[in-house]
Scaffold this motif. Structure first.
Motif, PDB file in Angstrom:
ATOM      1  N   GLU A  12      -2.133   4.157  10.688  1.00  0.00           N
ATOM      2  CA  GLU A  12      -1.398   3.079  10.039  1.00  0.00           C
ATOM      3  C   GLU A  12      -0.670   3.641   8.829  1.00  0.00           C
ATOM      4  O   GLU A  12      -1.180   4.545   8.151  1.00  0.00           O
ATOM      5  CB  GLU A  12      -2.350   1.973   9.589  1.00  0.00           C
ATOM      6  CG  GLU A  12      -3.013   1.234  10.736  1.00  0.00           C
ATOM      7  CD  GLU A  12      -3.995   0.165  10.268  1.00  0.00           C
ATOM      8  OE1 GLU A  12      -4.470  -0.610  11.122  1.00  0.00           O
ATOM      9  OE2 GLU A  12      -4.283   0.122   9.047  1.00  0.00           O
ATOM     10  N   VAL A  14       1.373   2.247   5.350  1.00  0.00           N
ATOM     11  CA  VAL A  14       1.713   1.104   4.506  1.00  0.00           C
ATOM     12  C   VAL A  14       3.172   1.216   4.077  1.00  0.00           C
ATOM     13  O   VAL A  14       3.605   2.250   3.555  1.00  0.00           O
ATOM     14  CB  VAL A  14       0.802   1.043   3.271  1.00  0.00           C
ATOM     15  CG1 VAL A  14       1.177  -0.152   2.391  1.00  0.00           C
ATOM     16  CG2 VAL A  14      -0.665   0.942   3.693  1.00  0.00           C
ATOM     17  N   VAL A  35       2.162  -1.211   8.365  1.00  0.00           N
ATOM     18  CA  VAL A  35       1.380  -2.276   7.736  1.00  0.00           C
ATOM     19  C   VAL A  35       2.120  -2.696   6.476  1.00  0.00           C
ATOM     20  O   VAL A  35       2.408  -1.856   5.615  1.00  0.00           O
ATOM     21  CB  VAL A  35      -0.046  -1.789   7.394  1.00  0.00           C
ATOM     22  CG1 VAL A  35      -0.795  -2.859   6.606  1.00  0.00           C
ATOM     23  CG2 VAL A  35      -0.795  -1.426   8.658  1.00  0.00           C
ATOM     24  N   SER A  54      -4.135  -3.294   1.319  1.00  0.00           N
ATOM     25  CA  SER A  54      -3.711  -3.150   2.720  1.00  0.00           C
ATOM     26  C   SER A  54      -4.359  -1.959   3.417  1.00  0.00           C
ATOM     27  O   SER A  54      -4.160  -1.762   4.623  1.00  0.00           O
ATOM     28  CB  SER A  54      -2.186  -2.993   2.785  1.00  0.00           C
ATOM     29  OG  SER A  54      -1.537  -4.085   2.183  1.00  0.00           O
ATOM     30  N   THR A  56      -6.895   0.431   5.295  1.00  0.00           N
ATOM     31  CA  THR A  56      -8.018   0.355   6.235  1.00  0.00           C
ATOM     32  C   THR A  56      -8.457   1.779   6.562  1.00  0.00           C
ATOM     33  O   THR A  56      -7.798   2.750   6.143  1.00  0.00           O
ATOM     34  CB  THR A  56      -7.607  -0.358   7.535  1.00  0.00           C
ATOM     35  OG1 THR A  56      -6.790   0.536   8.318  1.00  0.00           O
ATOM     36  CG2 THR A  56      -6.842  -1.646   7.271  1.00  0.00           C
ATOM     37  N   THR A  59      -5.598   3.966   7.817  1.00  0.00           N
ATOM     38  CA  THR A  59      -4.407   4.236   7.006  1.00  0.00           C
ATOM     39  C   THR A  59      -4.277   5.735   6.736  1.00  0.00           C
ATOM     40  O   THR A  59      -5.217   6.370   6.257  1.00  0.00           O
ATOM     41  CB  THR A  59      -4.475   3.482   5.663  1.00  0.00           C
ATOM     42  OG1 THR A  59      -4.692   2.095   5.923  1.00  0.00           O
ATOM     43  CG2 THR A  59      -3.170   3.654   4.897  1.00  0.00           C
ATOM     44  N   HIS A 167       8.402  -8.288   7.895  1.00  0.00           N
ATOM     45  CA  HIS A 167       7.233  -8.805   8.614  1.00  0.00           C
ATOM     46  C   HIS A 167       7.495 -10.159   9.263  1.00  0.00           C
ATOM     47  O   HIS A 167       6.626 -10.684   9.956  1.00  0.00           O
ATOM     48  CB  HIS A 167       6.020  -8.896   7.673  1.00  0.00           C
ATOM     49  CG  HIS A 167       6.097  -9.980   6.650  1.00  0.00           C
ATOM     50  ND1 HIS A 167       7.006  -9.958   5.615  1.00  0.00           N
ATOM     51  CD2 HIS A 167       5.387 -11.133   6.486  1.00  0.00           C
ATOM     52  CE1 HIS A 167       6.845 -11.031   4.864  1.00  0.00           C
ATOM     53  NE2 HIS A 167       5.867 -11.755   5.372  1.00  0.00           N
ATOM     54  N   ARG A 174       4.073 -10.167  11.699  1.00  0.00           N
ATOM     55  CA  ARG A 174       2.660  -9.998  11.373  1.00  0.00           C
ATOM     56  C   ARG A 174       2.144 -11.272  10.703  1.00  0.00           C
ATOM     57  O   ARG A 174       2.864 -11.935   9.959  1.00  0.00           O
ATOM     58  CB  ARG A 174       2.455  -8.837  10.397  1.00  0.00           C
ATOM     59  CG  ARG A 174       2.934  -7.491  10.883  1.00  0.00           C
ATOM     60  CD  ARG A 174       1.977  -6.867  11.894  1.00  0.00           C
ATOM     61  NE  ARG A 174       2.360  -5.481  12.164  1.00  0.00           N
ATOM     62  CZ  ARG A 174       3.279  -5.114  13.047  1.00  0.00           C
ATOM     63  NH1 ARG A 174       3.918  -6.036  13.742  1.00  0.00           N
ATOM     64  NH2 ARG A 174       3.563  -3.833  13.235  1.00  0.00           N
ATOM     65  N   VAL A 176       0.546 -12.055   7.965  1.00  0.00           N
ATOM     66  CA  VAL A 176       0.160 -11.519   6.666  1.00  0.00           C
ATOM     67  C   VAL A 176       0.818 -12.373   5.591  1.00  0.00           C
ATOM     68  O   VAL A 176       1.941 -12.840   5.766  1.00  0.00           O
ATOM     69  CB  VAL A 176       0.578 -10.037   6.532  1.00  0.00           C
ATOM     70  CG1 VAL A 176       2.069  -9.864   6.750  1.00  0.00           C
ATOM     71  CG2 VAL A 176       0.157  -9.453   5.206  1.00  0.00           C
TER      72      VAL A 176
END
Length: 220
Positions: A12, A14, A35, A54, A56, A59, A167, A174, A176
């Motif tokens: 992922e 960001v 992301v 954000s 995880t 990432t 997004h 997403r 989000v």
């Protein structure tokens, strides 16, 4: 840069959701998943706190985009990267000659001192005003778009810098919550501060904006 750093399938990355769809496209081309993180409402760049929220276990990197001539908070973003073992990449804007930057800053200062009814940009340190971006408060109505149409009718060449957050685009949709990003997409408008503008041009911009801006009230 992502591929050279080994970012790929299963990772992922960001990225900002305010403008620059090509950044998300580059992440997808590298085989990774973009992301979207929240932005700083003053700089329009990634908010370090939003980036950290954000992250995880998947990432691998963060792509920082400097916006409108205002640099992102790189010290804090690099600190987040070091803390989580992430690669922090930058997507910069093309640099203008010093004389042109000085003239843009001069025109920006002229607008700062005279505009009414719109929220002028936070100059901050190092702002080169690649774009002079104001906020037209919405009050629940599409005032920014009506404002832009009225300015163009008065001969002012303005533009909406990022109408739809990335997004919210169909190919990157997403679930989000990014309220600052969405508010900026609804309210921002770029006014001209090009070095070629004359004093009369600047007076026209101020006159056209103030004739409209005084009619709008902030939503807060």
């Amino acid at each position: 840069m992502l591929r050279a750093a080994g970012v790929g399938v299963g990772d992922e990355v960001v990225v900002p959701a305010f403008g620059n769809v090509e950044v998300a496209e580059a992440v997808v081309l590298a085989g990774a998943l973009p992301v979207f993180a929240e932005m700083d409402p003053a700089t329009y760049c990634l908010d370090p706190s939003g980036v950290e929220a954000s992250i995880t276990p998947r990432t691998a990197a963060v792509v920082v985009v400097h916006r409108f001539g205002r640099p992102a908070d790189l010290p804090r973003l690099h600190s987040v990267g070091r803390r989580h073992g992430l690669l922090v990449l930058q997507h910069g804007e093309s640099e203008a000659p010093y004389d042109e930057i000085a003239q843009r800053r001069q025109r920006a200062a002229y607008l700062d001192a005279r505009l009414r009814g719109v929220l002028t940009p936070d100059g901050g340190d190092g702002h080169t005003y690649q774009q002079y971006v104001v906020r037209v408060p919405g009050n629940g109505r599409p005032d920014r778009d009506a404002f832009a149409r009225a300015l163009r009718a008065r001969g002012v060449d303005c533009r909406v810098p990022a109408k739809t957050p990335v997004h919210r685009l169909p190919e990157y949709r997403r679930c989000v919550s990014l309220p600052e990003t969405e508010r900026a997409s609804d309210e921002t408008l770029a006014l001209p501060v090009d070095a070629s503008l004359t004093k009369r041009d600047m007076q026209r911009i101020v006159g056209a904006c103030n004739a409209l801006g005084g009619l709008l009230q902030p939503a807060f």
